[in-house]
Design an enzyme around this catalytic site. Structure first.
Site, PDB file in Angstrom:
ATOM      1  CG  HIS A  83      -1.716  -0.948   1.417  1.00 50.05           C
ATOM      2  ND1 HIS A  83      -2.564  -1.650   2.328  1.00 50.05           N
ATOM      3  CD2 HIS A  83      -2.265  -2.230   0.209  1.00 50.05           C
ATOM      4  CE1 HIS A  83      -3.286  -2.922   2.414  1.00 50.05           C
ATOM      5  NE2 HIS A  83      -2.665  -3.309   1.139  1.00 50.05           N
ATOM      6  CG  ASP A 244      -3.025  -5.427  -2.792  1.00 48.91           C
ATOM      7  OD1 ASP A 244      -2.868  -4.439  -2.160  1.00 48.91           O
ATOM      8  OD2 ASP A 244      -3.765  -6.477  -2.471  1.00 48.91           O
ATOM      9  CG  HIS A 267       0.481  -9.868  -2.856  1.00 49.56           C
ATOM     10  ND1 HIS A 267       0.693  -8.690  -3.210  1.00 49.56           N
ATOM     11  CD2 HIS A 267      -0.227  -9.793  -1.674  1.00 49.56           C
ATOM     12  CE1 HIS A 267      -0.343  -7.642  -2.333  1.00 49.56           C
ATOM     13  NE2 HIS A 267      -0.567  -8.556  -1.378  1.00 49.56           N
TER      14      HIS A 267
END
Length: 313
Positions: A83, A244, A267
């Protein structure tokens, strides 16, 4: 072609040091974080002041991708960097030292908006050096099966198209398509908070994770919808996923121009594209300023990288 202001191509740091305190969402640890100006060409670095270890904010230092993006060096970790890195990337900061006295970046309200405000309070100072920009010149795609794909194609700027599908859950299928600029990032993506399904929260707690999560920093969904807060957007989960991927892409160490299309990502999938770009040097070029192309390889990733996926991976 999108017209960029001349100062877009100039390196920048912050004008003064600023700080903020908060809790790590997974460790539950209280952390003090300070941002400091850094010299041109130095890049973004995290510094653990409690143990004296510095870690560059680069993909080659990723040590884990389970539930969050974690950087590591010499057995010292700095987790949940995405973030803060997204805010740094979109607000155009090239050189910065980030000091913290614990293992995790504070989650604050679960979004990137507090970090945008912190950087705005610090101000921006131009430096006497050109920025490097990675420009995608040919498409690169990663398909990991089960509908999980990520693709980047040439684009004169940064555009993100992101789709998620949580099946029969209250989140369901969502999609967002945003061309990133500072103004619309702060309006459309930065406020979107981290989220999880209730069953995953229970599992995380059993694993000793999510210990700092609360109604102020995470949206929790059961089968009927959010159970602990009102949504900021009807499609807040997919907006957070787009946030993200911007933070993960920032670990290239430079701005990037391309159109990123992600389906059912996380991710680990974001990192897989960083690896694919490293292995596809004919599909991108470095630019310095408006016209001067550069050529140099991407840094190799750290060994033994974890690739765990989760509801908010």
């Amino acid at each position: 072609m999108i017209k960029k202001p001349d100062d877009f191509f100039i390196q920048k740091t912050i004008a003064r040091s600023v700080g903020i305190d908060g809790v790590g969402i997974h460790t539950g640890t209280d952390v003090q974080l300070q941002l400091h100006p850094a010299p041109s060409g130095s890049g973004i670095h995290f510094r653990r002041v409690d143990c004296g270890v510095e870690v560059p904010a680069l993909a080659g230092h990723i040590s884990s991708l389970e539930l969050a993006t974690t950087l590591g060096r010499d057995d010292v970790q700095i987790s949940t960097v995405e973030h803060l890195m997204a805010a740094i990337q979109v607000l155009g900061i090239d050189n910065l030292t980030i000091e913290l006295n614990g293992p995790e970046v504070p989650i604050l309200d679960g979004s990137a908006l507090p970090y945008c405000r912190l950087l705005a309070a610090a101000g921006v100072r131009q430096q006497k050096a050109l920025r490097k920009i990675m420009a995608i010149t040919s498409p690169v795609e990663v398909d990991e099966g089960d509908g999980r794909t990520i693709r980047v194609a040439p684009y004169p700027g940064l555009r993100v198209t992101y789709g998620i599908d949580f099946g029969e859950s209250a989140i369901g299928a969502q999609r967002v398509d945003v061309e990133l600029r500072r103004d619309n990032f702060e309006r459309e993506l930065a406020p979107a908070r981290t989220f999880a399904l209730l069953r995953d929260v229970q599992r995380m707690h059993q694993q000793g994770l999510g210990l700092g999560g609360n109604e102020g920093n995470c949206v929790v969904f059961d089968e009927n919808g959010p159970i602990n807060t009102e949504l900021r957007f009807s499609d807040e989960p997919v907006r957070h996923k787009a946030l993200d991927v911007i933070g993960d892409l920032a670990l290239l160490g430079a701005p990037i121009w391309g159109h990123f299309e992600v389906e059912r990502g996380g991710h680990a999938l974001h990192f897989a594209l960083l690896e694919a770009l490293r292995d596809s040097p004919d599909c991108w070029t470095w630019m310095a300023g408006k016209t001067m192309p550069l050529r140099q390889p991407l840094p190799a990733p750290a060994p033994q990288t974890s690739r765990g996926l989760s509801a908010d991976a």
